[in-house]
Design an enzyme around this catalytic site. Structure first.
Site, short mmCIF file in Angstrom:
data_model
loop_
_atom_site.label_atom_id
_atom_site.label_comp_id
_atom_site.label_asym_id
_atom_site.label_seq_id
_atom_site.Cartn_x
_atom_site.Cartn_y
_atom_site.Cartn_z
N LEU A 3 0.86 -1.19 0.03
CA LEU A 3 0.05 0.09 -0.04
C LEU A 3 0.87 1.19 0.13
O LEU A 3 2.01 1.34 0.66
CB LEU A 3 -0.91 0.04 1.10
CG LEU A 3 -1.99 -1.06 1.25
CD1 LEU A 3 -2.89 -1.19 2.82
CD2 LEU A 3 -2.83 -1.55 0.16
N HIS A 10 -3.27 3.98 -2.81
CA HIS A 10 -4.48 3.43 -2.18
C HIS A 10 -5.06 4.06 -1.07
O HIS A 10 -6.21 4.09 -0.71
CB HIS A 10 -3.69 2.11 -1.47
CG HIS A 10 -2.96 1.05 -2.59
ND1 HIS A 10 -1.68 0.88 -2.68
CD2 HIS A 10 -3.62 0.37 -3.48
CE1 HIS A 10 -1.42 0.16 -3.45
NE2 HIS A 10 -2.51 -0.21 -4.19
N GLY A 41 -9.01 3.11 -8.71
CA GLY A 41 -8.16 4.13 -9.45
C GLY A 41 -8.04 4.30 -10.66
O GLY A 41 -8.18 3.39 -11.45
N LYS A 92 -5.80 5.45 -12.27
CA LYS A 92 -4.29 4.99 -12.86
C LYS A 92 -4.58 3.69 -13.57
O LYS A 92 -3.78 3.74 -14.48
CB LYS A 92 -3.51 4.55 -11.31
CG LYS A 92 -2.32 3.87 -11.47
CD LYS A 92 -1.22 4.71 -12.00
CE LYS A 92 0.17 3.79 -11.87
NZ LYS A 92 0.09 2.42 -12.00
N MET A 133 2.03 7.16 -8.52
CA MET A 133 2.34 6.25 -7.36
C MET A 133 2.01 4.86 -7.88
O MET A 133 0.98 4.54 -8.55
CB MET A 133 1.62 6.70 -5.98
CG MET A 133 1.96 7.82 -5.40
SD MET A 133 2.04 7.72 -3.84
CE MET A 133 2.78 9.48 -3.51
P1 AMP Z 1 -3.36 -2.37 -7.21
O1 AMP Z 1 -3.01 -2.76 -5.38
O2 AMP Z 1 -2.22 -2.15 -7.62
O3 AMP Z 1 -4.20 -3.42 -7.61
O4 AMP Z 1 -4.13 -1.12 -6.95
C1 AMP Z 1 -5.54 -1.10 -6.07
C2 AMP Z 1 -6.19 0.03 -6.62
O5 AMP Z 1 -5.47 1.15 -6.32
C3 AMP Z 1 -6.72 0.06 -7.98
O6 AMP Z 1 -7.96 0.68 -8.14
C4 AMP Z 1 -5.67 1.13 -8.38
O7 AMP Z 1 -5.97 1.74 -9.85
C5 AMP Z 1 -5.59 2.04 -7.53
N1 AMP Z 1 -4.31 2.70 -7.47
C6 AMP Z 1 -3.07 2.17 -7.41
N2 AMP Z 1 -2.13 3.34 -7.66
C7 AMP Z 1 -2.70 4.22 -7.60
C8 AMP Z 1 -2.64 6.02 -7.86
N3 AMP Z 1 -1.19 6.22 -8.03
N4 AMP Z 1 -3.48 6.68 -7.93
C9 AMP Z 1 -4.90 6.25 -7.97
N5 AMP Z 1 -4.98 4.98 -7.57
C10 AMP Z 1 -4.16 4.07 -7.55
#
Ligand code: AMP
Length: 288
Positions: A33, A37, A148, A150, A185
């Site tokens: 995280l 997140h 996100g 992202k 991020m």
């Molecule tokens: P992950 O743990 O990479 O699967 O991400 C979990 C959630 O966090 C997903 O919906 C991602 O799009 C979101 N997320 C990861 N990095 C970012 C970021 N820098 N800005 C916004 N949301 C993010």
């Protein structure tokens, strides 16, 4: 904070919350995280009475086994971060919990928005994402889920999946969280050296350059892509730089509606993605 491992226990906790007429806002994550997140968790709090976070590194969405093995796993630190954010429930299932042995293998059907960009570059990726998110939705039974931007395409895929699968879940998209220097991020940034992190700023700089061209009136997708991809290609292996319609994610020649500029670039063997939406007067999701 409740930490729940068993899907049956998670489902029971959700039923209990629902029986008290309280709403559940859900944030699925793969852990490691970071501020991105945490920002999703805060958004979730605005949409539900109880925030549930899942931490599960889903093996089926990694088309590259080495990428899965190298994915950072930092559960203890993550639980501390969730505690500090006052998260009510953290669901940390095992692979066997999510994919019970002996279960019939049902094919996953994908919406059209999954076909380009990440879908084209990472065969099997969105099948894994759709499969795991639908399983998590059935267990956690959220009213709202936050994703996100992202992973913009993932957000669109989940929206379509939610509609077609008949899930009664509102999907919220949250803007990209960046470092003060502009780097989006990502848990994958942990694998970059200090120098790599500096180099990776080229991605958000390219997005800014595109936004600048767009704001000055450039509407040709090809011209914008060529201008910003050239410097990236000098330094990095560029998987793709593309402009597509922000809704359908279909290829665009002339930008007349909001368009997504998305890129995937390898920096020190780490595959990074970034994007922005090019639309008149867009503030949200802009690369600043
Ligand atoms: P992950 O743990 O990479 O699967 O991400 C979990 C959630 O966090 C997903 O919906 C991602 O799009 C979101 N997320 C990861 N990095 C970012 C970021 N820098 N800005 C916004 N949301 C993010």
């Amino acid at each position: 904070m409740k930490v729940i491992v068993l899907p049956g226990e998670m489902a029971a906790a959700s039923r209990e919350i629902r029986s008290q007429s309280r709403t559940i806002a859900f944030v699925p994550t793969m852990g490691a995280l970071h501020e991105g997140h945490l920002s999703l968790f805060r958004e979730a709090r605005r949409h539900g009475d109880v925030v549930a976070v899942s931490i599960f590194v889903n093996p089926t969405q990694f088309n590259d086994k080495a990428d899965f093995e190298k994915y950072p796993k930092t559960l203890e630190r993550d639980l501390k971060a969730c505690g500090a954010e006052n998260i009510a429930i953290v669901f940390t299932p095992t692979v066997e919990g999510i994919y019970p042995a002996g279960e019939e293998n049902k094919p996953v059907s994908l919406p059209e928005v999954a076909s380009r960009l990440e879908g084209a570059s990472r065969p099997g990726h969105f099948e894994g994402v759709v499969d795991v998110v639908s399983r998590l939705f059935r267990i956690v039974q959220p009213h709202v889920a936050v994703f996100g931007l992202k992973d913009y395409q993932q957000y669109r895929v989940i929206q379509e999946m939610t509609r077609s699968g008949g899930y009664d879940v509102e999907i919220i998209g949250h803007p990209i969280v960046r470092t003060p220097e502009g780097l989006a991020m990502s848990s994958r940034n942990e694998r970059l050296s200090v120098e790599g992190r500096t180099k990776a700023l080229m991605l958000s700089k390219a997005l800014k350059a595109a936004q600048y061209l767009f704001d000055r009136g450039e509407r040709s997708a090809k011209i914008i892509v060529n201008k910003i991809a050239a410097p990236l290609k000098k330094d990095f292996h560029v998987d793709y730089v593309e402009i597509v319609d922000a809704e359908s994610l279909e290829s665009v020649d002339v930008i007349t509606r909001p368009a997504l500029l998305a890129m995937a670039v390898f920096v020190e063997d780490v595959r990074l993605i970034d994007n922005c939406v090019l639309a008149p007067n867009t503030v949200e999701n802009s690369p600043t």
